[in-house]
Write an enzyme that holds these catalytic residues in place. Structure first.
Site, mmCIF file in Angstrom:
data_model
loop_
_atom_site.group_PDB
_atom_site.id
_atom_site.type_symbol
_atom_site.label_atom_id
_atom_site.label_comp_id
_atom_site.label_asym_id
_atom_site.label_seq_id
_atom_site.Cartn_x
_atom_site.Cartn_y
_atom_site.Cartn_z
ATOM 1 N N GLY A 13 33.506 33.798 44.473
ATOM 2 C CA GLY A 13 34.375 34.043 43.310
ATOM 3 C C GLY A 13 35.787 33.553 43.599
ATOM 4 O O GLY A 13 36.753 34.081 43.054
ATOM 5 N N CYS A 14 35.889 32.529 44.457
ATOM 6 C CA CYS A 14 37.208 32.075 44.963
ATOM 7 C C CYS A 14 38.128 31.558 43.868
ATOM 8 O O CYS A 14 39.337 31.562 44.042
ATOM 9 C CB CYS A 14 37.020 31.014 46.044
ATOM 10 S SG CYS A 14 36.219 29.514 45.444
ATOM 11 N N ASN A 15 37.572 31.124 42.734
ATOM 12 C CA ASN A 15 38.437 30.565 41.692
ATOM 13 C C ASN A 15 38.810 31.561 40.608
ATOM 14 O O ASN A 15 39.419 31.204 39.596
ATOM 15 C CB ASN A 15 37.789 29.317 41.082
ATOM 16 C CG ASN A 15 37.870 28.151 42.049
ATOM 17 O OD1 ASN A 15 38.672 28.186 42.992
ATOM 18 N ND2 ASN A 15 37.054 27.132 41.845
ATOM 19 N N MET A 18 41.264 37.331 41.408
ATOM 20 C CA MET A 18 41.351 37.951 42.739
ATOM 21 C C MET A 18 41.118 36.915 43.841
ATOM 22 O O MET A 18 41.785 36.935 44.869
ATOM 23 C CB MET A 18 40.319 39.090 42.865
ATOM 24 C CG MET A 18 40.747 40.409 42.270
ATOM 25 S SD MET A 18 42.362 40.968 42.845
ATOM 26 C CE MET A 18 42.136 41.018 44.598
ATOM 27 N N THR A 90 33.117 43.412 43.955
ATOM 28 C CA THR A 90 32.788 43.263 42.529
ATOM 29 C C THR A 90 32.434 44.619 41.937
ATOM 30 O O THR A 90 31.712 45.398 42.554
ATOM 31 C CB THR A 90 31.601 42.293 42.377
ATOM 32 O OG1 THR A 90 32.036 40.999 42.794
ATOM 33 C CG2 THR A 90 31.100 42.220 40.949
ATOM 34 N N ALA A 114 34.815 50.162 45.290
ATOM 35 C CA ALA A 114 35.185 49.765 43.933
ATOM 36 C C ALA A 114 36.691 49.600 43.828
ATOM 37 O O ALA A 114 37.199 49.081 42.834
ATOM 38 C CB ALA A 114 34.706 50.817 42.936
ATOM 39 N N HIS A 146 43.697 49.486 32.251
ATOM 40 C CA HIS A 146 43.628 48.142 32.840
ATOM 41 C C HIS A 146 44.004 47.089 31.800
ATOM 42 O O HIS A 146 43.997 47.360 30.598
ATOM 43 C CB HIS A 146 42.219 47.846 33.378
ATOM 44 C CG HIS A 146 41.925 48.489 34.703
ATOM 45 N ND1 HIS A 146 41.411 49.763 34.807
ATOM 46 C CD2 HIS A 146 42.095 48.051 35.969
ATOM 47 C CE1 HIS A 146 41.273 50.070 36.096
ATOM 48 N NE2 HIS A 146 41.678 49.057 36.824
ATOM 49 N N HIS A 147 44.222 45.876 32.281
ATOM 50 C CA HIS A 147 44.567 44.722 31.450
ATOM 51 C C HIS A 147 43.475 44.384 30.432
ATOM 52 O O HIS A 147 42.319 44.828 30.573
ATOM 53 C CB HIS A 147 44.819 43.509 32.356
ATOM 54 C CG HIS A 147 43.690 43.265 33.312
ATOM 55 N ND1 HIS A 147 42.591 42.514 32.997
ATOM 56 C CD2 HIS A 147 43.471 43.722 34.578
ATOM 57 C CE1 HIS A 147 41.752 42.487 34.010
ATOM 58 N NE2 HIS A 147 42.262 43.231 34.999
ATOM 59 N N LYS A 150 39.752 42.771 31.385
ATOM 60 C CA LYS A 150 38.720 43.457 32.173
ATOM 61 C C LYS A 150 37.450 43.626 31.353
ATOM 62 O O LYS A 150 37.501 44.032 30.188
ATOM 63 C CB LYS A 150 39.241 44.819 32.656
ATOM 64 C CG LYS A 150 38.278 45.506 33.626
ATOM 65 C CD LYS A 150 38.940 46.664 34.343
ATOM 66 C CE LYS A 150 37.972 47.404 35.237
ATOM 67 N NZ LYS A 150 37.422 46.578 36.324
#
Ligand code: NAD
Length: 256
Positions: A13-15, A18, A90, A114, A146-147, A150
């Site tokens: 999930g590097c891109n 987070m 995740t 989490a 949260h934003h 999400k």
């Protein structure tokens, strides 16, 4: 197995949001290095090799995963076959996926939290202490914010806080997420869990204990995503060379 002093990380999930914070932070972080990444979105250029699925070269010691629950099974398959330690961050995993962690952890050194911030884990500790003292006399509600990007609700952290509280209760409480469908009073054996979404809020969790004429609130606010990234990188260094088993933030904090 030889344990490298420098923890070499593959970032799944590097891109994502987070993933990019971790990539940046890792550059100045002692003892860790992101050596490769995996993402189904390859539109970002990184200072390391990025693939659409896990490749074994360059060699790495630990996987960090901040992606999507669809990654869970392929990651567990890879880690089971290779005994690779993994830091799973995740959220939104299904109950089946969460339950299967116990089984996978027989073969995989598996770290799950989490919420990777050190502060939220202190909040859980404090909420557990309050629960022991207040059980039976106070109603418990959890409010998280949260934003607006999400996907899952309520947050995995809100559930983790509720689970932490439940572990302290002599009889387990039910979780109630929505009061709009029933016209009846709340019961004393429930935890109300409420999700608020908007703007760019990084993450806020409040545990509210409401009693007769008094209210106690315990609140944690994350001001940037870096708090999660720092926790994840520390967890990765902690997991380097570990034996199979299920690890969490408490193990990391106890090791510091
Ligand atoms: N545990 C914690 O402390 C913590 C903190 C923040 C976010 N999170 C969780 O981490 C996850 C990622 O958050 P984010 O804000 O970076 O989201 P994001 O949507 O910005 O990034 C997710 C990335 O994963 C990639 N992805 C999706 N499915 C994939 C797959 N099958 N294989 C490889 N890559 C895949 C996407 O292309 C994207 O680049 C979410 O579940 C979020 O709730 C956990």
């Amino acid at each position: 197995m030889e344990v490298h002093e420098m923890t070499r990380i593959l970032l799944n999930g590097c891109n994502g949001k987070m993933g990019q914070v971790i990539s940046r932070l890792a550059l100045g972080f002692d003892g860790v290095e992101v050596v490769s990444g995996v993402d189904i979105n390859d539109s970002i250029v990184n200072p390391y090799l990025v693939s659409k699925s896990i490749v074994a070269t360059p060699e790495f010691d630990v996987i960090i995963d901040f992606s999507n629950p669809t990654s869970f099974e392929p990651l567990m398959k890879y880690c089971s076959e290779t005994s690779t330690p993994i830091v799973l961050a995740t959220t939104g995993l299904s109950d089946e996926q969460k339950a299967s962690m116990q089984e996978y952890s027989k073969k995989v050194p598996l770290f799950f939290s989490a919420n990777m911030s050190l502060g939220i884990n202190l909040l859980i500790d404090l909420a557990q202490k309050a629960t022991r003292l207040l059980e039976g006399n106070f109603d418990i509600e959890i409010i998280e914010k949260h934003h607006n990007q999400k996907i899952d609700a309520p947050s995995g952290t809100a559930i983790a806080i509720a689970d932490g509280i439940n572990a302290e209760l002599s009889e387990k409480y039910n979780y109630v997420y929505d009061r709009s469908q029933k016209r009846e009073k709340r019961t004393s054996n429930e935890i109300g869990i409420h999700a608020i979404r908007g703007g760019t809020i990084v993450g806020e969790h409040t545990v509210l204990f409401a009693g007769q004429d008094e209210v106690i609130e315990l609140k944690h606010t994350a001001n940037s995503k870096e708090v999660f990234a720092v926790g994840a990188l520390k967890a990765a260094a902690f997991m380097n060379g570990k034996s199979p088993g299920l690890y969490n933030m408490k193990d990391l904090i106890d090791s510091m």
